[in-house]
Structures are given as C-alpha cells and as structure tokens.
Design a protein around this motif. Sequence first.
Motif, PDB file in Angstrom:
ATOM      1  N   MET A   1      -1.012  -1.715   9.692  1.00 40.17           N
ATOM      2  CA  MET A   1      -1.786  -0.544  10.119  1.00 40.17           C
ATOM      3  C   MET A   1      -0.922   0.714  10.081  1.00 40.17           C
ATOM      4  SD  MET A   1      -4.403  -1.892  13.066  1.00 40.17           S
ATOM      5  CE  MET A   1      -3.146  -1.910  14.307  1.00 40.17           C
ATOM      6  N   GLN A   2       0.333   0.618  10.483  1.00 38.50           N
ATOM      7  CA  GLN A   2       1.225   1.772  10.420  1.00 38.50           C
ATOM      8  C   GLN A   2       1.418   2.225   8.967  1.00 38.50           C
ATOM      9  OE1 GLN A   2       4.495  -0.034  12.533  1.00 38.50           O
ATOM     10  NE2 GLN A   2       4.076   1.166  14.372  1.00 38.50           N
ATOM     11  N   TYR A   3       1.587   1.278   8.076  1.00 32.80           N
ATOM     12  CA  TYR A   3       1.730   1.597   6.657  1.00 32.80           C
ATOM     13  C   TYR A   3       0.465   2.295   6.144  1.00 32.80           C
ATOM     14  CZ  TYR A   3       2.275   0.856   1.637  1.00 32.80           C
ATOM     15  OH  TYR A   3       2.348   1.031   0.279  1.00 32.80           O
ATOM     16  N   ASN A   4      -0.697   1.800   6.548  1.00 32.60           N
ATOM     17  CA  ASN A   4      -1.966   2.410   6.133  1.00 32.60           C
ATOM     18  C   ASN A   4      -2.105   3.831   6.680  1.00 32.60           C
ATOM     19  OD1 ASN A   4      -4.549   0.058   5.345  1.00 32.60           O
ATOM     20  ND2 ASN A   4      -2.374  -0.308   5.207  1.00 32.60           N
ATOM     21  N   THR A   5      -1.583   4.090   7.892  1.00 37.27           N
ATOM     22  CA  THR A   5      -1.649   5.457   8.421  1.00 37.27           C
ATOM     23  C   THR A   5      -0.768   6.390   7.593  1.00 37.27           C
ATOM     24  OG1 THR A   5       0.077   5.096  10.093  1.00 37.27           O
ATOM     25  CG2 THR A   5      -2.210   4.779  10.781  1.00 37.27           C
ATOM     26  N   ILE A   6       0.383   5.910   7.158  1.00 39.84           N
ATOM     27  CA  ILE A   6       1.258   6.731   6.311  1.00 39.84           C
ATOM     28  C   ILE A   6       0.568   7.043   4.993  1.00 39.84           C
ATOM     29  CG2 ILE A   6       3.414   6.731   4.981  1.00 39.84           C
ATOM     30  CD1 ILE A   6       4.635   5.084   7.337  1.00 39.84           C
TER      31      ILE A   6
ATOM     32  N   GLU B   1       1.111  11.946  13.567  1.00 39.40           N
ATOM     33  CA  GLU B   1       1.452  11.368  14.866  1.00 39.40           C
ATOM     34  C   GLU B   1       0.617  10.113  15.098  1.00 39.40           C
ATOM     35  OE1 GLU B   1       3.839  11.960  17.002  1.00 39.40           O
ATOM     36  OE2 GLU B   1       4.620  13.603  15.799  1.00 39.40           O
ATOM     37  N   THR B   2       1.293   8.974  15.011  1.00 41.38           N
ATOM     38  CA  THR B   2       0.626   7.682  15.179  1.00 41.38           C
ATOM     39  C   THR B   2       1.478   6.778  16.062  1.00 41.38           C
ATOM     40  OG1 THR B   2       1.622   6.876  13.127  1.00 41.38           O
ATOM     41  CG2 THR B   2      -0.579   7.825  12.959  1.00 41.38           C
ATOM     42  N   PRO B   3       1.554   7.086  17.354  1.00 36.68           N
ATOM     43  CA  PRO B   3       2.393   6.268  18.232  1.00 36.68           C
ATOM     44  C   PRO B   3       1.900   4.818  18.296  1.00 36.68           C
ATOM     45  CG  PRO B   3       1.098   7.852  19.501  1.00 36.68           C
ATOM     46  CD  PRO B   3       0.869   8.152  18.061  1.00 36.68           C
ATOM     47  N   SER B   4       2.853   3.916  18.411  1.00 32.69           N
ATOM     48  CA  SER B   4       2.557   2.496  18.498  1.00 32.69           C
ATOM     49  C   SER B   4       3.270   1.926  19.716  1.00 32.69           C
ATOM     50  CB  SER B   4       3.043   1.795  17.229  1.00 32.69           C
ATOM     51  OG  SER B   4       2.846   0.409  17.314  1.00 32.69           O
ATOM     52  N   ASP B   5       2.499   1.290  20.609  1.00 34.73           N
ATOM     53  CA  ASP B   5       3.041   0.713  21.838  1.00 34.73           C
ATOM     54  C   ASP B   5       3.798   1.751  22.659  1.00 34.73           C
ATOM     55  OD1 ASP B   5       1.940  -1.855  21.396  1.00 34.73           O
ATOM     56  OD2 ASP B   5       3.556  -2.320  20.002  1.00 34.73           O
ATOM     57  N   VAL B   6       3.267   2.967  22.695  1.00 35.89           N
ATOM     58  CA  VAL B   6       3.824   4.073  23.465  1.00 35.89           C
ATOM     59  C   VAL B   6       2.758   4.510  24.455  1.00 35.89           C
ATOM     60  CG1 VAL B   6       4.636   6.466  23.338  1.00 35.89           C
ATOM     61  CG2 VAL B   6       5.292   4.835  21.551  1.00 35.89           C
TER      62      VAL B   6
ATOM     63  N   LEU C   1      -1.728   0.917  18.390  1.00 37.19           N
ATOM     64  CA  LEU C   1      -1.661   2.051  17.474  1.00 37.19           C
ATOM     65  C   LEU C   1      -2.619   3.121  17.968  1.00 37.19           C
ATOM     66  CD1 LEU C   1      -0.572   3.048  14.603  1.00 37.19           C
ATOM     67  CD2 LEU C   1      -2.825   2.404  13.791  1.00 37.19           C
ATOM     68  N   ALA C   2      -2.167   4.354  17.926  1.00 34.70           N
ATOM     69  CA  ALA C   2      -3.034   5.487  18.235  1.00 34.70           C
ATOM     70  C   ALA C   2      -2.843   6.534  17.147  1.00 34.70           C
ATOM     71  CB  ALA C   2      -2.684   6.076  19.605  1.00 34.70           C
ATOM     72  N   ILE C   3      -3.890   7.259  16.863  1.00 34.54           N
ATOM     73  CA  ILE C   3      -3.803   8.414  15.969  1.00 34.54           C
ATOM     74  C   ILE C   3      -4.201   9.613  16.807  1.00 34.54           C
ATOM     75  CG2 ILE C   3      -4.697   9.539  13.900  1.00 34.54           C
ATOM     76  CD1 ILE C   3      -5.254   6.731  12.745  1.00 34.54           C
ATOM     77  N   VAL C   4      -3.320  10.602  16.842  1.00 36.92           N
ATOM     78  CA  VAL C   4      -3.586  11.794  17.647  1.00 36.92           C
ATOM     79  C   VAL C   4      -3.794  13.000  16.731  1.00 36.92           C
ATOM     80  CG1 VAL C   4      -2.350  10.905  19.662  1.00 36.92           C
ATOM     81  CG2 VAL C   4      -1.150  12.332  18.013  1.00 36.92           C
ATOM     82  N   ARG C   5      -4.389  14.023  17.300  1.00 33.33           N
ATOM     83  CA  ARG C   5      -4.646  15.264  16.561  1.00 33.33           C
ATOM     84  C   ARG C   5      -3.336  15.832  16.021  1.00 33.33           C
ATOM     85  NH1 ARG C   5      -6.276  17.367  21.403  1.00 33.33           N
ATOM     86  NH2 ARG C   5      -5.127  19.238  20.826  1.00 33.33           N
ATOM     87  N   ASP C   6      -3.418  16.475  14.861  1.00 30.20           N
ATOM     88  CA  ASP C   6      -2.234  17.103  14.263  1.00 30.20           C
ATOM     89  C   ASP C   6      -1.615  18.155  15.167  1.00 30.20           C
ATOM     90  OD1 ASP C   6      -1.600  15.849  11.916  1.00 30.20           O
ATOM     91  OD2 ASP C   6      -2.768  17.181  10.638  1.00 30.20           O
TER      92      ASP C   6
END
Length: 184
Positions: free
Chosen positions: A41-46, A54-59, A73-78
Amino acid sequence: MSISSIARTEFPEGHVVFFGIDGKIILTPQSLEHSRTIKVMQYNTILSLGLHAETPSDVYIDFPADENSAPNLAIVRDDARPEGNRYSFEDVLLISEVVSTSSIRKDYDDCTAKYGRYGIPIYLVVDPYAREVVLHTQPTGTGYIAAHTHKYGTGKLPIPLADGRTFTLDLDQLPLPEPEKDVH
C-alpha cells in the motif's frame, strides 16, 4: 495510563499495540502478511501520489476525546501540517487498516464506527485472509453509508480523494497469506 505515558512507552519490536475504549491494551505480533500488505500500500501511494505525499503508517493521529489511533496507513491533505509529530483527524482523507487474525472485530466494526463518526472520508479495510478490500465512503455519525467489496486479483482500484487526487490500489499486488505449513 495517560496518553502522554503511553506515547513514551517502548513496546516490543515487531508487535502492534491496540488501545481499546474500555482501557485494555492489546499487544500482538505483526504477521508477515500484515507487514507485506502495508508495504504494498505504501508503494502504491508513492506511485499514485508521489514520493513526498504525506502517508503516515502506524503513526498516531489525534482524534477528540483521547480516541487517538495509529492506523496502518493514512493519507492526509497536501496542505496539512502536523502538530508536533502528529496530524489531526481533520487532515485525514483516507485511513486503511490491514486485518490480522487478532484484529478482525476491531478493523471491521470498531474502526468503521469510529472513523465514520469523526468524518474520515474514506476507510479502507484490507483483509488478506478473506482476500478482499472493503471501501467505505460517505461517513455518518455511526459508520458509513456505502461499503463496496473488491476482491484481490481484480486489477487496479482508483480511489478519488476529497482533495482531487486519486489513490490507486493495485489489487493484483496485494500479498496472500502464506499457507499453513504441515509440521509432521
């Protein structure tokens, strides 16, 4: 235990910590499927949003009433800016949790209600054991109005975000659980 003392606590490496609303702390080892799925999922966000999204994971993300979460995984506003090292739930466009054998009820029920209640626009449940992804949209005070299930291996799933970007999850890349090994 207070939030500040929990934030300073060092938990064993390779474990995921869940905090129940009833005050229970659950410590569970993270499986290879869980780890591999988050990595995909992190690779797909990249690929979808760029290296600097900004895609924090386990934060930890701050929610009201000390209901803080550290989603897989979270996706936050730019334009989101963290307060210290944490984002506010108001900055979040998408949260994804990966189901583990010990978190099924939490991920499908508790998190769906919580993230909907706080207006998280998209909640994605990724379940390696059922080999499916459940996309929740249209948050309400008790959960989500819409839930669409997509099977692993069915191509790319474009997910429009509230800020106009699109996160594309490649369902063909999601890893399957390793078969149980016979120990005879």
